[in-house]
Design a protein around this motif. Structure first.
Motif, PDB file in Angstrom:
ATOM      1  N   ALA A  18      15.494 -31.839   2.209  1.00  0.00           N
ATOM      2  CA  ALA A  18      13.961 -31.394   2.488  1.00  0.00           C
ATOM      3  C   ALA A  18      13.722 -31.697   4.022  1.00  0.00           C
ATOM      4  N   ALA A  19      14.389 -32.689   4.668  1.00  0.00           N
ATOM      5  CA  ALA A  19      14.361 -32.721   6.117  1.00  0.00           C
ATOM      6  C   ALA A  19      14.497 -31.723   6.869  1.00  0.00           C
ATOM      7  N   VAL A  20      15.587 -30.909   6.493  1.00  0.00           N
ATOM      8  CA  VAL A  20      15.927 -29.670   7.157  1.00  0.00           C
ATOM      9  C   VAL A  20      15.163 -28.422   6.736  1.00  0.00           C
ATOM     10  N   SER A  30       7.577 -32.047  13.375  1.00  0.00           N
ATOM     11  CA  SER A  30       6.999 -32.440  12.098  1.00  0.00           C
ATOM     12  C   SER A  30       7.475 -33.260  11.248  1.00  0.00           C
ATOM     13  N   LEU A  31       8.907 -33.661  11.660  1.00  0.00           N
ATOM     14  CA  LEU A  31       9.727 -34.388  10.530  1.00  0.00           C
ATOM     15  C   LEU A  31       9.257 -35.942  10.663  1.00  0.00           C
ATOM     16  N   THR A  32       8.938 -36.295   9.521  1.00  0.00           N
ATOM     17  CA  THR A  32       8.671 -37.570   9.316  1.00  0.00           C
ATOM     18  C   THR A  32       9.109 -38.021   8.063  1.00  0.00           C
ATOM     19  N   HIS A  33       9.174 -39.373   7.802  1.00  0.00           N
ATOM     20  CA  HIS A  33       9.664 -40.065   6.504  1.00  0.00           C
ATOM     21  C   HIS A  33       8.832 -39.467   5.308  1.00  0.00           C
ATOM     22  N   ARG A  34       7.522 -39.484   5.669  1.00  0.00           N
ATOM     23  CA  ARG A  34       6.395 -39.115   4.751  1.00  0.00           C
ATOM     24  C   ARG A  34       6.453 -37.178   4.410  1.00  0.00           C
ATOM     25  N   ALA A  35       6.777 -36.724   5.436  1.00  0.00           N
ATOM     26  CA  ALA A  35       7.107 -35.134   5.349  1.00  0.00           C
ATOM     27  C   ALA A  35       8.263 -35.031   4.280  1.00  0.00           C
ATOM     28  N   ALA A  36       9.264 -35.644   4.631  1.00  0.00           N
ATOM     29  CA  ALA A  36      10.440 -35.452   3.997  1.00  0.00           C
ATOM     30  C   ALA A  36      10.580 -36.040   2.476  1.00  0.00           C
ATOM     31  N   ALA A  37       9.853 -37.034   2.460  1.00  0.00           N
ATOM     32  CA  ALA A  37       9.629 -37.374   0.830  1.00  0.00           C
ATOM     33  C   ALA A  37       8.848 -36.651   0.153  1.00  0.00           C
ATOM     34  N   ALA A  38       7.583 -35.912   0.818  1.00  0.00           N
ATOM     35  CA  ALA A  38       6.720 -35.047   0.092  1.00  0.00           C
ATOM     36  C   ALA A  38       7.451 -33.669  -0.419  1.00  0.00           C
ATOM     37  N   GLY A  45       9.316 -44.603  -0.213  1.00  0.00           N
ATOM     38  CA  GLY A  45       9.953 -45.641  -0.135  1.00  0.00           C
ATOM     39  C   GLY A  45      11.771 -45.317  -0.125  1.00  0.00           C
ATOM     40  N   SER A  46      11.634 -44.038  -0.857  1.00  0.00           N
ATOM     41  CA  SER A  46      13.084 -43.544  -1.091  1.00  0.00           C
ATOM     42  C   SER A  46      13.671 -42.890   0.521  1.00  0.00           C
ATOM     43  N   THR A  47      12.786 -42.618   1.101  1.00  0.00           N
ATOM     44  CA  THR A  47      13.313 -42.020   2.529  1.00  0.00           C
ATOM     45  C   THR A  47      13.777 -43.302   3.295  1.00  0.00           C
ATOM     46  N   THR A  48      12.949 -44.292   3.368  1.00  0.00           N
ATOM     47  CA  THR A  48      13.330 -45.567   4.142  1.00  0.00           C
ATOM     48  C   THR A  48      14.496 -46.638   3.312  1.00  0.00           C
TER      49      THR A  48
END
Length: 181
Positions: A18-20, A30-38, A45-48
């Motif tokens: 998802a991050a890629v 634009s990559l954030t934990h929130r963007a990758a999780a969405a 919490g999974s990304t962190t």
């Protein structure tokens, strides 16, 4: 009593993918934990849980893209006959990277550039360069392989930012000059 935390198979890989995809579509900023999780369809919490900070997530993305590019390079190298014209083969490979695999090549350069400001990513970012040199060293001496790596990267980068589509001659002529063919 609370149930023990359950590890979801492949969740980490799903987050990295998802991050890629986020970076590919909208750029590294634009990559954030929130963007990758969405994008991955997982709780934030999974990304962190898997990636303590954004650098760790970027590093996983860089490694994933580098591994794919290295696999593509190895496949190309295996497909090249032993006595093949190296300059022509490289020119064809560069055309392929700037046309059919353009999006992946752009993504790789975007991730490569991040290492300029994030030293933790430098080792992952240079894995492609190292592999290029190793593959080229199968055909030429080590010093020429390094020079060829630098030229290959420069030609690829220039072609990706050029307003016109490159052709084989754009690559083959400088490669022949370097290799003395």
């Amino acid at each position: 009593m609370a149930e023990p935390r359950r590890r979801v198979p492949h969740r980490r890989e799903k987050i990295v993918e998802a991050a890629v995809e986020v970076i590919r579509e909208t750029g590294p900023a634009s990559l954030t934990h929130r963007a990758a999780a969405a994008r991955a369809g997982v709780p934030l919490g999974s990304t962190t849980y898997y990636f303590a900070d954004l650098d760790e997530l970027f590093e996983a993305a860089v490694r994933t893209v580098a591994e794919r590019n290295v696999a593509r390079l190895r496949a190309w190298a295996r497909s090249l006959p032993e006595r093949a014209d190296l300059c022509a083969g490289l020119a064809d490979f560069l055309v392929l990277l700037t046309t059919e695999h353009r999006q992946t090549s752009v993504l790789a350069y975007e991730l490569y550039g991040i290492a300029l400001r994030r030293p933790a990513l430098r080792a992952a970012s240079t894995s492609w360069d190292d592999m290029l040199s190793k593959v080229f060293a199968l055909r030429v001496d080590a010093i020429t392989a390094r020079a060829l790596t630098v030229m290959f990267e420069g030609l690829l980068h220039q072609a990706l930012v050029s307003p016109r589509a490159p052709d084989r001659a754009d690559f083959e002529e400088p490669l022949r000059r370097l290799l003395g063919d």
